[in-house]
Design an enzyme around this catalytic site. Structure first.
Site, PDB file in Angstrom:
ATOM      1  N   SER A   1    -117.521  12.036  69.162  1.00 31.06           N
ATOM      2  CA  SER A   1    -118.854  12.573  69.308  1.00 31.06           C
ATOM      3  C   SER A   1    -119.090  13.902  69.964  1.00 31.06           C
ATOM      4  O   SER A   1    -120.346  14.130  70.717  1.00 31.06           O
ATOM      5  CB  SER A   1    -119.290  11.596  70.596  1.00 31.06           C
ATOM      6  OG  SER A   1    -120.880  11.277  70.485  1.00 31.06           O
TER       7      SER A   1
ATOM      8  N   LYS B   1    -126.035   9.714  66.021  1.00 34.41           N
ATOM      9  CA  LYS B   1    -125.317  10.517  65.145  1.00 34.41           C
ATOM     10  C   LYS B   1    -124.864   9.770  64.061  1.00 34.41           C
ATOM     11  O   LYS B   1    -124.285  10.041  62.767  1.00 34.41           O
ATOM     12  CB  LYS B   1    -123.881  10.856  65.873  1.00 34.41           C
ATOM     13  CG  LYS B   1    -124.186  12.066  67.174  1.00 34.41           C
ATOM     14  CD  LYS B   1    -122.967  12.651  67.413  1.00 34.41           C
ATOM     15  CE  LYS B   1    -123.081  13.624  68.585  1.00 34.41           C
ATOM     16  NZ  LYS B   1    -123.254  12.830  69.849  1.00 34.41           N
TER      17      LYS B   1
ATOM     18  N   SER C   1    -125.789   8.733  71.678  1.00 33.97           N
ATOM     19  CA  SER C   1    -124.972   9.284  70.418  1.00 33.97           C
ATOM     20  C   SER C   1    -125.098   8.381  69.325  1.00 33.97           C
ATOM     21  O   SER C   1    -124.430   8.762  68.292  1.00 33.97           O
ATOM     22  CB  SER C   1    -123.794   9.621  71.109  1.00 33.97           C
ATOM     23  OG  SER C   1    -123.788  10.923  71.651  1.00 33.97           O
TER      24      SER C   1
END
Length: 387
Positions: free
Chosen positions: A125, A68, A65
């Protein structure tokens, strides 16, 4: 190389954890940050991009993640350009609703503000929230991923490729610690997310449909100066973390990829940040006015021209080494017209432990035209008629 060896000796003698750290020196190296089980790690200063330490910083690895962060950059640019606002309403697609992993359980057709979606991504997230925002901007995840790869290329992230917008393990989805540090340096210029970065617990929606948002970045709770960052975890990527913190005039970024244990990424990045803040300082190159005296110009409409250093940049140096910086100037004794504005007339060089750390041209402040017979004649004539 000589600079690094001398810095290492300086560190050992002073007891300071400082080492300009691209190569390693095995047993001779002191003060190197403990990066624990990280497959790849790096610490940089954000404003200059200088690498203070790295270990396998160019190794291509999955990033989970941490992906992101690129989404956040593009969202920030959309907000900055006025094409997206925090109070805009986004409708969730069936595709976004179907995301798994960390989610806020968006339903197909559900509407939510940009602010709440961003909050859900930055704090918790949320994959469904991230996808909904990306689709809102580009129409589809596929088209948004193209924006991500184009942006990566423009930033010089030459060893990064995105295949999805949330960080799922996928063949061909990779980055490097070095590339992530470049990305952090750019994201850190925006403050749109700072409130959310520093929020430990929050919610979206109300009542029975409320979704809890728990910040997974433990460093946000206790590290002095921390501003932002992003965790990431998948089976292939392991435990990943990218963070940045500011103390005084220096912002430090730390990245750890591929840790085996969850806490290792936090400990590794804490050690990297400490290494940067404890061992280095930001220094701006200086100009010695006593050296920058006007230069005589032969055959010119002006007798001389003022000069200046073309650029004075900031750099990172080992803490306490400012007094050891030495400057040398090479400046033309005389010029002959014509002289252009900005014309190079010399050079200034700064060295630290016999290694060049700064160079800049010295340039003319004025344009000096050549004086010719007819030019002189018309000047005399104009003065006669002005009487």
């Amino acid at each position: 190389m000589m600079l690094l060896k001398k810095i290492s000796a300086f560190v050992i003698s002073c007891g300071i954890a400082v080492l300009c750290a691209l190569p390693c020196y095995g047993e001779e190296e002191k003060g190197v940050p403990d990066i624990l089980s990280s497959k790849s790690a790096i610490v940089t200063e954000c404003s200059t991009g200088q690498v203070l330490f790295e270990s396998n910083g160019k190794e291509k690895l999955p990033m989970a993640s941490v992906t992101k962060l690129m989404c956040m950059l593009i969202w920030a640019e959309e907000i900055e350009a006025g094409r997206m606002h925090f109070d805009d309403i986004v409708k969730c697609s069936a595709f976004a609703s179907g995301r798994d992993g960390s989610v806020i359980w968006l339903m197909p057709g559900e509407e939510m503000s940009v602010r709440d979606l961003i909050k859900s991504v930055v704090i918790a997230s949320a994959n469904d929230a991230a996808t909904a925002l990306c689709e809102h901007i580009a129409g589809s995840e596929r088209d948004f991923v193209k924006l991500m790869n184009d942006k990566a290329k423009s930033l010089g992230m030459n060893d990064t490729q995105y295949k999805n917008c949330v960080g799922y393990d996928e063949e061909g989805h990779y980055t490097t610690a070095y590339d992530i540090s470049l990305l952090c340096g750019v994201v850190s210029r925006y403050d749109y997310y700072n409130e959310f970065f520093n929020t430990r617990l929050d919610y979206v929606r109300e009542g029975e449909k409320a979704a809890q948002l728990l910040n997974t970045n433990k460093l946000m709770r206790y590290y002095n100066g921390i501003i932002g960052g992003k965790t990431g975890t998948t089976d292939n990527a392991g435990y990943c973390l990218a963070v940045w913190a500011k103390r005084g005039n220096m912002t430090i970024c730390a990245v750890s990829l591929g840790c085996r244990e969850e806490n290792d990424r936090f400990d590794a990045c804490e050690n990297l940040l400490d290494y940067g803040f404890n061992g280095f300082e930001l220094y701006k190159a200086e100009a010695d006015g006593s050296k920058l005296i006007p230069i005589e110009v032969d055959n010119g409409l002006r007798k001389n021209t003022d000069i200046r250093v073309k650029r004075l940049v900031s750099m990172v140096i080992p803490k306490g080494s400012k007094a050891d910086i030495e400057y040398s100037y090479e400046i033309a004794e005389k010029l002959t017209a014509p002289v252009c504005y900005g014309q190079t007339v010399g050079k200034v060089t700064a060295t630290l432990y016999d290694e060049v750390i700064f160079e800049s041209d010295i340039i003319s402040v004025y344009e000096v035209e050549e004086i010719t017979f007819w030019r002189a004649f018309f000047i005399i004539l104009s003065k006669i008629f002005s009487l």
